[in-house]
Structures are given as structure tokens and as C-alpha cells.
Write an enzyme that holds these catalytic residues in place. Structure first.
Site, PDB file in Angstrom:
ATOM      1  NE  ARG A 170      -2.209   1.593   3.675  1.00 33.39           N
ATOM      2  CZ  ARG A 170      -2.780   1.531   4.877  1.00 33.39           C
ATOM      3  NH1 ARG A 170      -3.966   0.989   5.011  1.00 33.39           N
ATOM      4  NH2 ARG A 170      -2.157   1.987   5.943  1.00 33.39           N
ATOM      5  CB  SER A 210     -11.849  -1.649   3.168  1.00 34.96           C
ATOM      6  OG  SER A 210     -10.468  -1.890   3.035  1.00 34.96           O
ATOM      7  CE  LYS A 250      -7.935   3.283   5.027  1.00 35.37           C
ATOM      8  NZ  LYS A 250      -7.688   3.879   3.722  1.00 35.37           N
TER       9      LYS A 250
END
Length: 212
Positions: free
Chosen positions: A41, A110, A139
């Protein structure tokens, strides 16, 4: 026929946190310590850099049995030949993602509520990332933390396996598994640690002690 990967210890790489050791070395060390899935990511990277890093990860993880998942970037996932793609609710339509990656690649999604979990189509999605359990600085745009009760509600509603995410550490493993999740996804619990392999092994030992 694809199948859901072993979600028990799922590392989400954060290039910023991993900067001291590097994402490749961190991933290799984490897998040596027991990580079963590695997700690349990097929201700041373009597709070309994602492909470059992903190919280096593929080489580093070859023969380990670990699964490589690419976050969000479907073009990179396909170019790398990754094992899977993980998308969020706002990234792209699930039907489009599945069409672009084909039938064999793993697809994760998600979710942040039981309603979203219940809406998952198991013909398209292989697992969910459930949470966020806690707030996390890795995040900044995450949804409102749901805690372990919220996690359990999402897991119960989902027709596919779930991995819990959101500020989780080794001391949370028992509660994650009690909530019904198949595993724990971590970022800072491994990324940025002085010894990523030892950090992964600490998590692995707790998981194994509770699942054997």
C-alpha cells in the site's frame, strides 16, 4: 478455482514507517517471522513505482508461500502478477475490479459497517478487511473506530472470511480472534519496528497459541 489466503497474519506495508529498513527487507523479515500475507500500500506512488516495488517484492517472497496483495492499483496488480488486489469502498466498483483482474486473483474489500459486510458478494469478493477497530495514524482518512463489538458485528454479517484492521498490536490478537476474524492486519506493529522479524514472530506466537 481461487481460494481465500491464510489471513492469520496480514502485513500492510507503509513505505514511510518502513523507511529505516525498507519495504522489501521489512516484508522479507515479516514473512520469516510468520506473516502469511503482505499488502503493498503506497497512496503516494504512481503505478510505475508500484509495479517496480511489487516486482521486487515478488522476487523477495518467492518460495516463501506468502501471498502478495496490491492495494487499490488494479493496473499494477495485473502487471506484477500479484496474488490479489484489495480495494476500498470508494476505489472502484467490485464488478469492475473482478472483471479487470480475472477469475483467479484474490479480491479483498474494506468494510466499515455490518450493512456493507452483509452486502458482499462471495462470487466476487474473497475476504473483507473489517474495522477499523481503533484509530490509527497510518491511515488518516479511516472511518470511525468500531471497537471489538463492531468488529464482531461486521464479521458475523459477512459471507466471506474477515481480517481485522485498525491500530492492532500483539496484545489484541485474542480479542480479534474471539470476534470471529480469521486474522489480524497490522501496519506499525511490524513496519518501523527495530526488528520486524521479531515483531512478526511475537504476533505469530500469539496467533498460534490461540488457534492450535
Amino acid at each position: 478455482m481461487r481460494c481465500c489466503p491464510d489471513l492469520s497474519l496480514y502485513l500492510v506495508l507503509d513505505p514511510g514507517l518502513c523507511a529505516g529498513v525498507g519495504v522489501i527487507a521489512t516484508a522479507r523479515a515479516a514473512v520469516a517471522g510468520g506473516a502469511t500475507v503482505v499488502q503493498l500500500r503506497d497512496k503516494a506512488a504512481g503505478t510505475a513505482r508500484m509495479i517496480e516495488t511489487g516486482r521486487a517484492l515478488t522476487a523477495a517472497l518467492a518460495g516463501t508461500g506468502a501471498v502478495l496483495i496490491v492495494n487499490d492499483d488494479v493496473e499494477a496488480a495485473v502487471a506484477i502478477g500479484a496474488d490479489g488486489l484489495h480495494i476500498g469502498q470508494g476505489d472502484m466498483a467490485v464488478t469492475e475490479a473482478r472483471a479487470r483482474i480475472g477469475p483467479a486473483m484474490v479480491l479483498g474489500l474494506s468494510v466499515e459497517t455490518p450493512v456493507l459486510a452483509a452486502a458482499v458478494d462471495p462470487a466476487l469478493i474473497d475476504y473483507i478487511g473489517a474495522g477499523p477497530v481503533f484509530a490509527t495514524p497510518s491511515k488518516l482518512d479511516h472511518k470511525v473506530p468500531v471497537g471489538f463489538e463492531g468488529l464482531a458485528a461486521q464479521v458475523a454479517a459477512s459471507p466471506v472470511p474477515a481480517v481485522a484492521i485498525g491500530g492492532l498490536k500483539a496484545e489484541h490478537v485474542a480479542q480479534v480472534l474471539k470476534a470471529g476474524a480469521q486474522g489480524v492486519a497490522v501496519v506499525s506493529a511490524i513496519c518501523g519496528q527495530p526488528d520486524p522479524e521479531a515483531a512478526a514472530r511475537a504476533l505469530r506466537d500469539r496467533i498460534d497459541a490461540l488457534t492450535v
